[in-house]
Scaffold this motif. Sequence first.
Motif, short mmCIF file in Angstrom:
data_model
loop_
_atom_site.label_atom_id
_atom_site.label_comp_id
_atom_site.label_asym_id
_atom_site.label_seq_id
_atom_site.Cartn_x
_atom_site.Cartn_y
_atom_site.Cartn_z
N UNK A 7 -23.90 8.42 -18.52
CA UNK A 7 -22.67 8.90 -19.14
C UNK A 7 -21.51 8.29 -18.36
N UNK A 8 -20.31 8.34 -18.90
CA UNK A 8 -19.17 7.85 -18.12
C UNK A 8 -19.04 8.54 -16.76
N UNK A 9 -19.37 9.81 -16.72
CA UNK A 9 -19.28 10.55 -15.46
C UNK A 9 -20.32 10.04 -14.46
N UNK A 10 -21.54 9.74 -14.94
CA UNK A 10 -22.58 9.19 -14.06
C UNK A 10 -22.12 7.88 -13.43
N UNK A 11 -21.50 7.04 -14.22
CA UNK A 11 -21.04 5.75 -13.72
C UNK A 11 -19.92 5.95 -12.71
N UNK A 12 -19.00 6.85 -13.02
CA UNK A 12 -17.87 7.11 -12.14
C UNK A 12 -18.33 7.64 -10.78
N UNK A 13 -19.32 8.49 -10.78
CA UNK A 13 -19.75 9.14 -9.54
C UNK A 13 -20.83 8.35 -8.78
N UNK A 14 -21.27 7.25 -9.31
CA UNK A 14 -22.30 6.44 -8.66
C UNK A 14 -21.75 5.85 -7.37
N UNK A 15 -22.47 6.01 -6.28
CA UNK A 15 -22.08 5.43 -5.00
C UNK A 15 -23.15 4.46 -4.55
N UNK A 16 -22.71 3.33 -4.05
CA UNK A 16 -23.63 2.31 -3.56
C UNK A 16 -23.60 2.31 -2.04
N UNK A 30 -13.67 -1.83 -10.00
CA UNK A 30 -12.89 -2.31 -11.14
C UNK A 30 -13.80 -2.56 -12.35
N UNK A 31 -14.94 -3.19 -12.09
CA UNK A 31 -15.88 -3.45 -13.18
C UNK A 31 -16.41 -2.15 -13.76
N UNK A 32 -16.79 -1.22 -12.89
CA UNK A 32 -17.33 0.05 -13.37
C UNK A 32 -16.28 0.85 -14.14
N UNK A 33 -15.02 0.75 -13.74
CA UNK A 33 -13.95 1.41 -14.51
C UNK A 33 -13.89 0.86 -15.93
N UNK A 34 -14.06 -0.46 -16.06
CA UNK A 34 -14.06 -1.06 -17.40
C UNK A 34 -15.27 -0.59 -18.21
N UNK A 35 -16.41 -0.48 -17.55
CA UNK A 35 -17.62 -0.01 -18.23
C UNK A 35 -17.43 1.44 -18.70
N UNK A 36 -16.81 2.25 -17.87
CA UNK A 36 -16.56 3.66 -18.24
C UNK A 36 -15.67 3.72 -19.48
N UNK A 37 -14.61 2.91 -19.52
CA UNK A 37 -13.72 2.90 -20.69
C UNK A 37 -14.49 2.50 -21.95
N UNK A 38 -15.37 1.50 -21.82
CA UNK A 38 -16.18 1.10 -22.97
C UNK A 38 -17.07 2.25 -23.43
#
Length: 113
Positions: A7-16, A30-38
């Motif tokens: 989900x967008x929330x999963x992507x936002x909260x993912x930590x590497x 920055x890339x993950x922010x774009x993916x979340x918007x998509x």
Amino acid sequence: MDNINFTPKDILQKEFKPKMRGYDPADVDTFLDSVIKDYENFGKEIERLKDENERLSDKVDELGKQVSAGATVEESAPVSGATNVDVLKRLSNLERRVFGAQLEDNGNDSHRI
């Protein structure tokens, strides 16, 4: 929608975990922010399409009922061999006879004066 992993929330909260020779965290964010918007846009589009699909399905059902009702009325109406064109031709001939006769009568009346 069962095959969506994040989900967008999963992507936002993912930590590497940071590594010595890893990627630039700012680029990844920055890339993950774009993916979340998509993902959010896709979710909105899916909801819009579901609503439109439901509306169109309801309209198809309504039109199907109207067609069924119309078929019932047509089946109960007497069937004649005359088509609309035939009826119009007959009506035109009758008008010529009636109005033609009236025109001849009016023409004769004017000669009597």
